[in-house]
Design a protein around this motif. Structure first.
Motif, PDB file in Angstrom:
ATOM      1  N   UNK A 230       0.834  -1.197   0.000  1.00  0.00           N
ATOM      2  CA  UNK A 230       0.000   0.000   0.000  1.00  0.00           C
ATOM      3  C   UNK A 230       0.870   1.248   0.000  1.00  0.00           C
ATOM      4  N   UNK A 231       0.462   2.238  -0.788  1.00  0.00           N
ATOM      5  CA  UNK A 231       1.175   3.508  -0.859  1.00  0.00           C
ATOM      6  C   UNK A 231       0.435   4.525   0.002  1.00  0.00           C
ATOM      7  N   UNK A 232       0.994   4.811   1.156  1.00  0.00           N
ATOM      8  CA  UNK A 232       0.323   5.665   2.145  1.00  0.00           C
ATOM      9  C   UNK A 232       0.473   7.142   1.795  1.00  0.00           C
ATOM     10  N   UNK A 233      -0.609   7.883   2.045  1.00  0.00           N
ATOM     11  CA  UNK A 233      -0.613   9.316   1.759  1.00  0.00           C
ATOM     12  C   UNK A 233      -0.175  10.132   2.974  1.00  0.00           C
ATOM     13  N   UNK A 234       0.398  11.297   2.659  1.00  0.00           N
ATOM     14  CA  UNK A 234       0.691  12.279   3.695  1.00  0.00           C
ATOM     15  C   UNK A 234      -0.395  13.342   3.760  1.00  0.00           C
ATOM     16  N   UNK A 235      -1.212  13.450   2.690  1.00  0.00           N
ATOM     17  CA  UNK A 235      -2.288  14.424   2.617  1.00  0.00           C
ATOM     18  C   UNK A 235      -3.603  13.708   2.361  1.00  0.00           C
ATOM     19  N   UNK A 236      -4.656  14.197   2.994  1.00  0.00           N
ATOM     20  CA  UNK A 236      -5.983  13.626   2.800  1.00  0.00           C
ATOM     21  C   UNK A 236      -6.740  14.408   1.730  1.00  0.00           C
ATOM     22  N   UNK A 237      -7.916  13.904   1.375  1.00  0.00           N
ATOM     23  CA  UNK A 237      -8.766  14.596   0.422  1.00  0.00           C
ATOM     24  C   UNK A 237      -8.439  14.243  -1.020  1.00  0.00           C
ATOM     25  N   UNK A 238      -9.008  15.047  -1.937  1.00  0.00           N
ATOM     26  CA  UNK A 238      -8.807  14.820  -3.357  1.00  0.00           C
ATOM     27  C   UNK A 238      -8.312  16.095  -4.020  1.00  0.00           C
ATOM     28  N   UNK A 239      -7.630  15.904  -5.105  1.00  0.00           N
ATOM     29  CA  UNK A 239      -7.154  17.032  -5.902  1.00  0.00           C
ATOM     30  C   UNK A 239      -8.257  17.526  -6.827  1.00  0.00           C
ATOM     31  N   UNK A 240      -8.219  18.799  -7.224  1.00  0.00           N
ATOM     32  CA  UNK A 240      -9.076  19.209  -8.342  1.00  0.00           C
ATOM     33  C   UNK A 240      -8.680  18.410  -9.575  1.00  0.00           C
ATOM     34  N   UNK A 241      -9.614  18.214 -10.490  1.00  0.00           N
ATOM     35  CA  UNK A 241      -9.299  17.476 -11.707  1.00  0.00           C
ATOM     36  C   UNK A 241      -8.147  18.136 -12.440  1.00  0.00           C
ATOM     37  N   UNK A 242      -7.213  17.319 -12.903  1.00  0.00           N
ATOM     38  CA  UNK A 242      -6.068  17.832 -13.652  1.00  0.00           C
ATOM     39  C   UNK A 242      -5.695  16.828 -14.730  1.00  0.00           C
TER      40      UNK A 242
END
Length: 301
Positions: A230-242
């Motif tokens: 598993x690749x763990x995140x340091x930031x939560x949430x989602x990015x705007x579409x890009x």
């Protein structure tokens, strides 16, 4: 004209893609393994960008309503045909009324059939490719469908009058070209750090490259879904579409990476930890469920 007697598990018409429309939300599409389509076209004397047939896991049967030069490239399949010397990686002449039948590949997933003159279905937005995500282009091949072939440019018509094909192993006028053995070891995809590597904990890219990962049965022309560390995140949430490029390694909240292939959406909201090099895209396109794959940031030797 080519009559589809059996398309195999999934077969589509593909060229080199529908480019220049990503700003309108249109995927690029095109052959998943573009290098193999280019090779098949070159073998029959076509420009590299003409449309061919992309066969997923072989098992197809095609009848040629007119004589044609044909070549196969990509995942190596056993080939049975009324043609002389049918097989992978070399052009062969299929006479009028002749058939080509493919078995399952011993390794790899996608095999490309090119015919001199190209597959001449009606183009949509400048491409003859089937897009499995948006539905643009011709529908997937199905039994009974007749596919048009473009005008041939040269080639000996007298090839249809060649001597009967040698009898082999009691198969009458059928010859068999057995596929070579599967290459040893796991496939390796070279990657570069992605634009959102900072969205992951330190060392996440090293975790990706430590692998191995297993290809999921949920993979398709949109992307290769993987199971592994598993690749763990340091930031939560989602990015705007890009914007997304083919080869982007996107990581949804599950932490399991997805390698985008040619039918991927042009935008996305999950962070991209890495991008597969262009040279390795053909390897990614040939991964099949259950295959083992590793990532590496090192240059190939």
């Amino acid at each position: 004209m080519i009559e589809v007697l059996a398309p195999g598990p999934y077969a589509t018409v593909q060229d080199l893609g529908r480019h220049g429309h990503a700003h309108l939300g249109v995927p690029g599409s095109g052959a998943a393994d573009a290098a193999s389509l280019r090779l098949a076209n070159r073998l029959v004397g076509n420009p590299e960008g003409l449309a061919g047939i992309e066969l997923t896991f072989g098992l197809a049967r095609l009848r040629f309503l007119a004589g044609a030069w044909v070549a196969l490239a990509g995942a190596p399949c056993p080939v049975w045909s009324t043609a002389r010397d049918p097989g992978m990686g070399a052009p062969f002449w299929v006479p009028e009324g002749g058939e080509v039948r493919l078995g399952a590949p011993s390794w790899g997933l996608r095999t490309y059939l090119a015919v001199r003159g190209g597959i001449a279905v009606e183009p949509v937005l400048g491409s003859r490719s089937t897009d499995s995500l948006s539905g643009l282009g011709p529908p997937p091949l199905r039994p009974g469908m007749v596919v048009p072939v473009g005008m041939r440019r040269g080639g000996p018509e007298e090839a249809a009058e060649e001597e009967p094909v040698e009898v082999v192993a009691g198969l009458g006028d059928i010859r068999v070209d057995l596929a070579p053995p599967r290459p040893p070891g796991a496939a390796v995809l070279r990657v570069l750090a992605g634009p959102r590597e900072d969205w992951f904990v330190p060392g996440a890219l090293a975790t990706l490259c430590a692998g191995p990962y297993e290809v999921s049965q949920d993979s398709n022309r949109v992307g290769v879904r993987l199971r592994g560390p598993e690749l763990a995140r340091a930031k939560e949430g989602e990015l705007p579409s890009e914007g997304m490029v083919t080869g982007a390694v996107q990581v949804p909240p599950s932490g399991q990476p997805i390698v985008f292939l040619t039918d991927h959406p042009p935008t996305g909201g999950y962070p991209v930890i890495a991008v597969v090099s262009e040279a390795a895209l053909a390897i990614a396109a040939q991964l099949r469920p259950g295959d083992e794959v590793r990532f590496s940031t090192r240059l190939p030797r």
